[in-house]
Design a protein around this motif. Sequence first.
Motif, PDB file in Angstrom:
ATOM      1  N   ALA A   2       0.859  -1.209   0.029  1.00 51.83           N
ATOM      2  CA  ALA A   2       0.035   0.051  -0.111  1.00 51.83           C
ATOM      3  C   ALA A   2       0.836   1.172   0.107  1.00 51.83           C
ATOM      4  O   ALA A   2       1.956   1.069   0.310  1.00 51.83           O
ATOM      5  CB  ALA A   2      -1.072   0.090   1.219  1.00 51.83           C
ATOM      6  N   ARG A   3       0.393   2.399  -0.551  1.00 56.33           N
ATOM      7  CA  ARG A   3       0.872   3.525  -0.364  1.00 56.33           C
ATOM      8  C   ARG A   3       0.993   4.003   0.900  1.00 56.33           C
ATOM      9  O   ARG A   3       0.328   3.884   1.753  1.00 56.33           O
ATOM     10  CB  ARG A   3       0.257   4.543  -1.308  1.00 56.33           C
ATOM     11  N   PRO A   4       2.160   4.685   1.355  1.00 53.67           N
ATOM     12  CA  PRO A   4       2.278   5.200   2.728  1.00 53.67           C
ATOM     13  C   PRO A   4       1.598   6.441   3.045  1.00 53.67           C
ATOM     14  O   PRO A   4       1.066   7.316   2.167  1.00 53.67           O
ATOM     15  CB  PRO A   4       3.741   5.455   2.850  1.00 53.67           C
ATOM     16  N   LEU A   5       0.959   6.827   4.341  1.00 51.55           N
ATOM     17  CA  LEU A   5       0.741   8.017   4.409  1.00 51.55           C
ATOM     18  C   LEU A   5       1.638   9.047   4.403  1.00 51.55           C
ATOM     19  O   LEU A   5       2.882   9.018   4.607  1.00 51.55           O
ATOM     20  CB  LEU A   5      -0.023   8.167   6.019  1.00 51.55           C
ATOM     21  N   ASP A   6       1.217  10.246   3.412  1.00 53.00           N
ATOM     22  CA  ASP A   6       1.968  11.531   3.391  1.00 53.00           C
ATOM     23  C   ASP A   6       1.623  12.645   4.095  1.00 53.00           C
ATOM     24  O   ASP A   6       2.464  12.790   5.104  1.00 53.00           O
ATOM     25  CB  ASP A   6       1.936  11.555   1.769  1.00 53.00           C
ATOM     26  N   HIS A   7       0.430  13.102   4.165  1.00 50.78           N
ATOM     27  CA  HIS A   7      -0.057  14.265   5.075  1.00 50.78           C
ATOM     28  C   HIS A   7      -1.595  14.265   4.869  1.00 50.78           C
ATOM     29  O   HIS A   7      -2.188  13.402   4.234  1.00 50.78           O
ATOM     30  CB  HIS A   7       0.684  15.384   4.589  1.00 50.78           C
ATOM     31  N   LEU A   8      -2.046  15.247   5.994  1.00 53.00           N
ATOM     32  CA  LEU A   8      -3.209  15.471   6.046  1.00 53.00           C
ATOM     33  C   LEU A   8      -3.793  16.731   5.880  1.00 53.00           C
ATOM     34  O   LEU A   8      -3.026  17.628   6.283  1.00 53.00           O
ATOM     35  CB  LEU A   8      -3.924  15.022   7.665  1.00 53.00           C
ATOM     36  N   VAL A   9      -4.749  17.093   5.210  1.00 51.96           N
ATOM     37  CA  VAL A   9      -5.311  18.542   5.031  1.00 51.96           C
ATOM     38  C   VAL A   9      -6.295  18.960   5.887  1.00 51.96           C
ATOM     39  O   VAL A   9      -7.479  18.234   5.834  1.00 51.96           O
ATOM     40  CB  VAL A   9      -5.639  18.712   3.212  1.00 51.96           C
ATOM     41  N   LEU A  10      -5.917  20.025   6.685  1.00 55.56           N
ATOM     42  CA  LEU A  10      -7.093  20.467   7.460  1.00 55.56           C
ATOM     43  C   LEU A  10      -7.579  21.995   7.458  1.00 55.56           C
ATOM     44  O   LEU A  10      -6.534  23.044   7.523  1.00 55.56           O
ATOM     45  CB  LEU A  10      -6.353  20.344   9.168  1.00 55.56           C
ATOM     46  N   PRO A  11      -8.430  22.302   6.489  1.00 57.20           N
ATOM     47  CA  PRO A  11      -8.862  23.706   6.372  1.00 57.20           C
ATOM     48  C   PRO A  11      -9.060  24.350   7.666  1.00 57.20           C
ATOM     49  O   PRO A  11      -9.416  23.985   8.601  1.00 57.20           O
ATOM     50  CB  PRO A  11     -10.158  23.279   5.411  1.00 57.20           C
ATOM     51  N   THR A  12      -8.794  25.736   7.225  1.00 57.85           N
ATOM     52  CA  THR A  12      -8.764  26.623   8.449  1.00 57.85           C
ATOM     53  C   THR A  12      -8.972  27.917   8.071  1.00 57.85           C
ATOM     54  O   THR A  12      -8.770  28.488   6.893  1.00 57.85           O
ATOM     55  CB  THR A  12      -7.525  26.622   9.338  1.00 57.85           C
ATOM     56  N   ALA A 215       1.183   3.898   9.011  1.00 54.91           N
ATOM     57  CA  ALA A 215      -0.060   4.368   9.747  1.00 54.91           C
ATOM     58  C   ALA A 215      -1.218   3.562   9.372  1.00 54.91           C
ATOM     59  O   ALA A 215      -1.186   2.524   8.744  1.00 54.91           O
ATOM     60  CB  ALA A 215      -0.484   5.985   9.519  1.00 54.91           C
ATOM     61  N   ARG A 216      -2.540   3.790  10.150  1.00 58.32           N
ATOM     62  CA  ARG A 216      -3.566   3.204   9.803  1.00 58.32           C
ATOM     63  C   ARG A 216      -4.688   4.173   9.666  1.00 58.32           C
ATOM     64  O   ARG A 216      -4.868   5.293  10.098  1.00 58.32           O
ATOM     65  CB  ARG A 216      -3.851   1.933  10.758  1.00 58.32           C
TER      66      ARG A 216
END
Length: 290
Positions: A2-12, A215-216
């Motif tokens: 599986a592809r690894p986690l890269d990042h998360l987008v948190l609108p603000t 990650a999971r």
Amino acid sequence: MARPLDHLVLPTADLEIARERLGRLGFTVAPRGVHPFGTENCCVYFEGGTFIEPLAVADEAAAAAAAKTGNVFVARDRFYRESFGPEGFSAVVFGSEDADDDHRRYVESGISAGDRLDFSRPFVDASGKSDIASFRLAFAAEPGMRGTFVFACQRVNAPRVDRAALQAHANGATGIAEIVAVSGDPAGMADFLRVAADADGSAANGSGILELPNARIATLTPDRYSQRFGLPCDPHGSLAFAAVVFSVRDITFLRTHLASGNIDHDMRGNRIVAAAAPGQGAAFIFEEHS
């Protein structure tokens, strides 16, 4: 694999509010980064290369023009803000070695969210040293995902800067252990995420859990989410990203740090739960990992 986690987008709504909130939580926040299509960020980086990306709109006219011309990243961000407000958790991003291949897979699987995107932006480290970061993105979403989406991110040119200072956090956080999503159909949405991450069947066990190399992702029903974390849940669309679980070195030290920063939080078993707040679009969960 599986592809690894890269990042998360948190609108603000405001990067300065995000910077102040994340700082009080004990995170080291990177200098402001500006995209060439009207958005801006102030990222929090972790060991191993993952990060969270608080995202704000810096130039409304430029963002509107980018969305109108087919920029999926900006268009989905605008859709999310129009649907749910300026604060939240809109996207999970997978690392990619070939975003063209990911785009092809998404199209063939019927989950493509639109055209691929290439862009570059300046990157500045904690000491002020700068370089140019270049990216290639491929996007995926199910029809019922209202603003929420995922994408594969290929780092075409990785900045030659030292991130060590940016990866050291006063709260002892070392990385992202888990992303928690909410859905009325956990198994179905976990299957969507499995396809998006190019994971085989062994990476998903049928219970809404997707194991990535670093990650999971756990997809829970609203009731199960509330039971696990003691937080209310107002799900939107077929899949909503709700919480981020961080690994920390010392949970007792973290609790003291959060109290000194006047951060409301609850102990729930062996974890600390900080509900979403302005500048922190998702619930933040902290668990001790050696």
